[in-house]
Design an enzyme around this catalytic site. Structure first.
Site, PDB file in Angstrom:
ATOM      1  N   GLU A  47       0.835  -1.204   0.000  1.00  0.00           N
ATOM      2  CA  GLU A  47       0.000   0.000   0.000  1.00  0.00           C
ATOM      3  C   GLU A  47       0.865   1.246   0.000  1.00  0.00           C
ATOM      4  O   GLU A  47       1.984   1.249   0.526  1.00  0.00           O
ATOM      5  CB  GLU A  47      -0.929   0.052   1.215  1.00  0.00           C
ATOM      6  CG  GLU A  47      -2.143  -0.851   1.134  1.00  0.00           C
ATOM      7  CD  GLU A  47      -1.949  -2.178   1.833  1.00  0.00           C
ATOM      8  OE1 GLU A  47      -2.885  -2.994   1.852  1.00  0.00           O
ATOM      9  OE2 GLU A  47      -0.836  -2.406   2.358  1.00  0.00           O
ATOM     10  N   SER A  48       0.319   2.292  -0.585  1.00  0.00           N
ATOM     11  CA  SER A  48       0.918   3.622  -0.522  1.00  0.00           C
ATOM     12  C   SER A  48      -0.145   4.597  -0.019  1.00  0.00           C
ATOM     13  O   SER A  48      -1.329   4.454  -0.334  1.00  0.00           O
ATOM     14  CB  SER A  48       1.420   4.071  -1.901  1.00  0.00           C
ATOM     15  OG  SER A  48       2.476   3.247  -2.347  1.00  0.00           O
TER      16      SER A  48
END
Length: 299
Positions: A47-48
């Site tokens: 995830e970012s």
């Protein structure tokens, strides 16, 4: 051409190259949703998180979370990574004790725990936990998660749990059985998409003095084969344990949860289920982090 500040932050660890790496993008105010998705795909991490200004008095920042393939409502380790960065790299801990983040799952308060002027842990309060019953044939489940039927622990219910995303929680007898899990990622992805499940989370209680539970998390439906150390799923797990009476409902239970060992990314989460005089607990998830990459992205 625009220049965007981008970081890699290893969350739920104080050692580089362990825990769960989050992409953190600070200058997201003028990015479109498509550009955020493209950046998340370029970073190619589980995830970012993208930091945005807030127009609400009770929210310090808005944030959005993306896997390499899609946007999700909430991500625990990216929240830890971002707020560790705000506290340390940007020096926000010298001005205030924490922040409130506005996510698609709701408001997430975060506080910084300091000792001798140094941040030791970041602690987030997740949204109110929920659970739902879930019925599945054990033979089908066994094939899908790659764990023998007799390794699935009948002492605990198979349920869905939520503190921002829905997770399918699978009780397993031993850590060894969890480490040996070999899921059918195609079948698991199809199943979870069908039921709108973000991740499938295997867990077991452990006799180790270092931690109380051991977990492993698979999320092919949202573009992640395996998420190394998951703040959202383990927060949901604590809520599930409380709501089912597996841990006490009349006092605070502190849990240390280990994850990531099977793939060489060990991490540790400090989780509290706090009784607040109503049917649902307050769930707090904390951990350390370390910044490994500081860079600029040109788009």
């Amino acid at each position: 051409m625009r220049t965007i500040r981008v970081y890699h932050v290893d969350a739920f660890t104080d050692q580089p190259f362990t825990g769960n790496t989050a992409g953190v993008v600070l200058d997201a105010e003028h990015l479109s949703s498509l550009e955020m998705q493209q950046i998340a795909r370029e970073l190619n991490l589980s995830e970012s998180v993208f930091l945005l200004p807030s127009d609400q008095a009770d929210i310090d920042y808005k944030v959005r979370y993306f896997t390499p393939t899609e946007e999700i409502p909430f991500c625990g380790h990216a929240t830890i990574g971002l707020t560790w960065l705000l506290a340390t790299e940007l020096g926000l801990s010298q001005q205030q004790d924490g922040v409130v983040l506005g996510t698609q799952a709701g408001a997430i308060p975060v506080v910084w725990h300091q000792q001798d002027g140094k941040i030791q842990r970041v602690e987030m309060t997740q949204v109110t936990p929920q659970i739902q019953p879930f019925t599945i044939d054990l033979t089908t489940l066994s094939a899908m998660i790659g764990v023998p039927v007799d390794a699935i622990d009948p002492a605990y219910p198979i349920q869905l749990a939520h503190t921002g995303n829905w997770h399918l929680l699978i009780p397993v007898h031993t850590q060894q059985a969890i480490d040996q899990a070999n899921p059918d990622l195609i079948a698991l992805s199809q199943h979870n998409r069908q039921h709108q499940i973000a991740t499938t989370h295997l867990y077991t209680f452990t006799p180790h003095q270092e931690y109380d539970l051991y977990t492993r998390d698979f999320a092919p439906a949202i573009g992640i084969a395996e998420d190394p150390v998951t703040g959202a799923a383990n927060g949901a797990l604590a809520g599930f344990l409380y709501l089912n009476g597996i841990i006490p409902q009349d006092r605070t239970t502190a849990l240390q949860i280990a994850q990531g060992h099977a793939i060489g990314r060990p991490g540790l989460l400090y989780v509290q289920a706090i009784s607040n005089g109503v049917d649902t607990p307050i769930i707090k998830v904390a951990g350390a982090a370390t910044i490994t990459i500081r860079g600029e992205l040109s788009i």
